[in-house]
Design a protein around this motif. Structure first.
Motif, PDB file in Angstrom:
ATOM      1  N   PRO A  78      70.685 -21.288   6.587  1.00 24.97           N
ATOM      2  CA  PRO A  78      69.739 -21.196   5.460  1.00 24.97           C
ATOM      3  C   PRO A  78      68.654 -22.274   5.498  1.00 24.97           C
ATOM      4  N   ARG A  81      66.102 -21.072   7.832  1.00 29.15           N
ATOM      5  CA  ARG A  81      65.381 -19.892   7.332  1.00 29.15           C
ATOM      6  C   ARG A  81      64.303 -20.283   6.327  1.00 29.15           C
ATOM      7  N   ARG A  82      64.554 -21.375   5.592  1.00 29.03           N
ATOM      8  CA  ARG A  82      63.561 -21.804   4.602  1.00 29.03           C
ATOM      9  C   ARG A  82      62.290 -22.329   5.263  1.00 29.03           C
ATOM     10  N   VAL A  94      61.878  -7.116  -3.918  1.00 26.37           N
ATOM     11  CA  VAL A  94      63.021  -6.833  -4.797  1.00 26.37           C
ATOM     12  C   VAL A  94      62.520  -5.888  -5.888  1.00 26.37           C
ATOM     13  N   LEU A  97      62.186  -6.882  -9.653  1.00 32.19           N
ATOM     14  CA  LEU A  97      61.463  -8.106 -10.008  1.00 32.19           C
ATOM     15  C   LEU A  97      59.967  -7.815 -10.064  1.00 32.19           C
ATOM     16  N   ASP A 101      57.674 -12.683  -9.887  1.00 32.20           N
ATOM     17  CA  ASP A 101      59.028 -13.137  -9.516  1.00 32.20           C
ATOM     18  C   ASP A 101      59.300 -12.937  -8.022  1.00 32.20           C
ATOM     19  N   LEU A 105      60.193 -16.060  -5.512  1.00 33.38           N
ATOM     20  CA  LEU A 105      61.594 -16.068  -5.054  1.00 33.38           C
ATOM     21  C   LEU A 105      61.911 -17.171  -4.028  1.00 33.38           C
ATOM     22  N   PRO A 106      61.085 -17.333  -2.960  1.00 36.03           N
ATOM     23  CA  PRO A 106      61.437 -18.387  -1.991  1.00 36.03           C
ATOM     24  C   PRO A 106      61.444 -19.779  -2.607  1.00 36.03           C
ATOM     25  N   ARG A 108      62.132 -20.506  -5.756  1.00 40.01           N
ATOM     26  CA  ARG A 108      63.341 -20.638  -6.599  1.00 40.01           C
ATOM     27  C   ARG A 108      64.571 -20.857  -5.722  1.00 40.01           C
ATOM     28  N   ILE A 109      64.624 -20.134  -4.607  1.00 35.77           N
ATOM     29  CA  ILE A 109      65.763 -20.321  -3.697  1.00 35.77           C
ATOM     30  C   ILE A 109      65.782 -21.754  -3.172  1.00 35.77           C
ATOM     31  N   ALA A 110      64.596 -22.302  -2.959  1.00 34.77           N
ATOM     32  CA  ALA A 110      64.516 -23.680  -2.462  1.00 34.77           C
ATOM     33  C   ALA A 110      64.778 -24.698  -3.563  1.00 34.77           C
ATOM     34  N   GLU A 114      60.946 -24.583 -12.425  1.00 31.33           N
ATOM     35  CA  GLU A 114      60.082 -23.522 -12.947  1.00 31.33           C
ATOM     36  C   GLU A 114      58.666 -24.024 -13.228  1.00 31.33           C
ATOM     37  N   ARG A 153      54.562 -13.730  -0.743  1.00 33.93           N
ATOM     38  CA  ARG A 153      55.930 -14.254  -0.809  1.00 33.93           C
ATOM     39  C   ARG A 153      56.281 -15.011   0.487  1.00 33.93           C
TER      40      ARG A 153
END
Lengths: 237, 298
Positions: A78, A81-82, A94, A97, A101, A105-106, A108-110, A114, A153
């Motif tokens: 992971p 991948r980031r 998605v 979403l 959103d 997404l990337p 937020r995953i990281a 907000e 994205r």
């Protein structure tokens, strides 16, 4: 110069089928821009999947960012991948979403807070011309709009490597050029870009971009680009 | 304040409510209702078995079968005084004749006195601890030396089959409880697996963007925690309602092994812990299921 990706005699086989990719060896240098071309079924998407760590090769060695990813434990993937942005051929947004959103997404995953992602996502929406449609879900967006969201994205996290599979397939020529401008801008900031495309005209849009050709799962290097560090890019507009 | 299992809005949108929630809280409510009833039964029976084992098993009754009323009354006083000094005996009560007649009334009617039927004199004794066979044998032997027409009835002798029955029911209740917990865990696993299939494409996308297995698992375990808490609260409320109603019925019985004793405080505390335990179990199952499934992805 440390390569972003280095493939050494890589082969990829799905199940017991014949090899989809055979004897692939190359290096991708930091800050370079590559077009990956070849006929349908040549193995372009498979090669990109290896690049964005969706598969491990059946044989050979792959080093990404200087690390051997073939033997790397999957728990460490992971983090790698980031560092890679991906534009999928089928967008893979998605569906439930909003455009906002999906683009966020990337981040937020990281683990970006907000309050810190509102600005970058808003900027990106503005750049792809979808500010008014920030709350729209993919099903209500046109194919071109979906593709722009998918590209936004992929690039929002300023990846070190951007992998795009037919990124301009569903957009009009003007938007295609704008998207390439975005890729080129990212490339100038140091992102290595690999764009798989059928569109031969696209290759002429960016001077200095290098071309790699795949045919029947084997790599050819007509411009010799894989042997030498990149030249500076010039975007023709 | 954000609870550890609360879900940020954007995460909630990643795994929409309708897919995992839906019927899940209701299934958990039903499972928890049954679990709480089984647990309550187990607690109640365990409490009764313990109370009866330590209470009734310590008690015995001495019957004096003397036909002459005057001699019977004299013997009752004498033997009661003798029993008070007997080793291991902690309490002695000579049962008044009127009380003994009342005990017989349900079987031979109120005419027992008029008919001149001799009623045995009764002496209730309590041991400090449940007597063993040697202690009872010693009591019987020495009692016969005091009076030849005495008989010792230990309460444990007639309560033993009942206690054995209660213990069997207790084990059945515990087994049902265990099965229900296993069924709840299996239901959660199946539900999470179905949700994983439903959201496979979303998970793959998240994966490709560098999402860790734990990040994905957390989405599911938080969702299942909320479902479990909601379902658990509902199921427990319904179970408590049933228990209160059943408790009132037992109280109305007025006598018997299970009647007249209130449900123990520890039982209520255990019942209150069940939704939390089920929530914890559900979260663990969700986590395990998601992590196991994701291991198959690169």
């Amino acid at each position: 110069m440390q390569s972003v990706a280095e493939f050494d005699n890589v082969g990829l086989r799905y199940g017991t089928d014949a090899e989809t990719l055979s004897d692939i060896s190359f290096k991708l240098f930091p800050g370079s821009f590559y077009f990956l071309t070849g006929p349908s079924g040549a193995g372009k998407t498979s090669l990109l999947k290896l690049l964005y760590l969706a598969h491990r090769p059946s044989r050979g060695a792959i080093h990404m960012f200087g690390q051997d990813i073939v033997t790397m434990p999957r728990a460490r993937l992971p983090g790698f991948r980031r560092r890679i942005g991906v534009v999928f051929q089928d967008f893979r947004l998605v569906p439930h979403l909003s455009a906002f959103d999906n683009i966020a997404l990337p981040l937020r995953i990281a683990g970006i807070a907000e309050r810190d992602l509102l600005g970058p996502v808003g900027e990106m929406l503005s750049w792809i011309g979808l500010t008014e449609r920030a709350d729209a879900r993919p099903a209500t967006l046109s194919g071109g709009e979906q593709q722009r969201v998918a590209i936004a994205r992929a690039v929002i996290g300023r990846p070190e490597l951007l992998v795009a599979d037919e990124p301009t397939g569903n957009v009009d020529p003007d938007m295609a050029v704008r998207l390439l401008q975005l890729f080129a801008a990212l490339n100038r900031l140091g992102t290595t870009v690999v764009v798989a495309t059928h569109d031969i005209h696209l290759l002429q849009e960016i001077e200095g971009a290098q071309m790699v050709r795949l045919d029947k799962g084997r790599l050819s290097d007509p411009t010799g680009s894989l042997k030498y560090p990149p030249r500076p890019l010039v975007l023709r507009s | 304040m954000r609870l550890p299992f609360s879900i940020p809005d954007h995460d909630r949108r990643l795994i929409p409510d309708g897919r995992l929630a839906g019927i899940m809280p209701w299934i958990i409510a039903i499972m928890l209702f049954l679990t709480a009833l089984s647990a309550a039964t187990a607690v109640r029976l365990g409490y009764s078995v313990q109370a009866n084992s330590s209470g009734l098993a310590r008690q015995a009754t001495v019957q004096l079968l003397e036909p002459d009323p005057a001699a019977r009354a004299t013997d009752q006083k004498r033997i009661a005084a003798w029993l008070e000094r007997f080793p291991g005996v902690s309490a002695v009560r000579a049962v008044p004749e009127s009380e003994a007649r009342q005990l017989l009334e349900p079987w031979i009617g109120s005419a027992v006195e008029d008919a001149g039927i001799p009623v045995p004199a009764l002496i209730d004794i309590a041991f400090a601890s449940p007597p063993d066979n040697a202690q009872l044998r010693a009591l019987r032997i020495q009692l016969v030396r005091q009076t030849s027409n005495a008989r010792v009835d230990t309460h444990s002798s007639w309560i033993a089959p009942l206690l054995s029955f209660l213990r069997t029911i207790l084990w059945i209740a515990l087994s049902v409880l265990l099965l229900l917990l296993v069924a709840t865990a299996a239901t959660v696993a199946l539900s999470v697996r179905a949700a994983l299939n439903t959201h496979r494409s979303t998970i793959e996308i998240m994966h490709m963007m560098g999402s860790t297995d734990l990040q994905v698992a957390r989405l599911f375990q938080r969702r299942i925690a909320l479902d479990s808490l909601f379902g658990g609260g509902l199921g427990l409320s319904a179970a408590i309602l049933v228990l209160v109603l059943v408790g009132q019925r037992f109280s109305a019985l007025g006598s018997g092994l299970l009647a007249g004793e209130s449900f123990p405080i520890i039982g209520w505390l255990l019942l209150a812990l069940i939704p939390l335990a089920v929530t914890g179990l559900a979260m663990l199952m969700a986590r395990w299921t998601v992590l196991s499934a994701l291991k198959r992805m690169l």
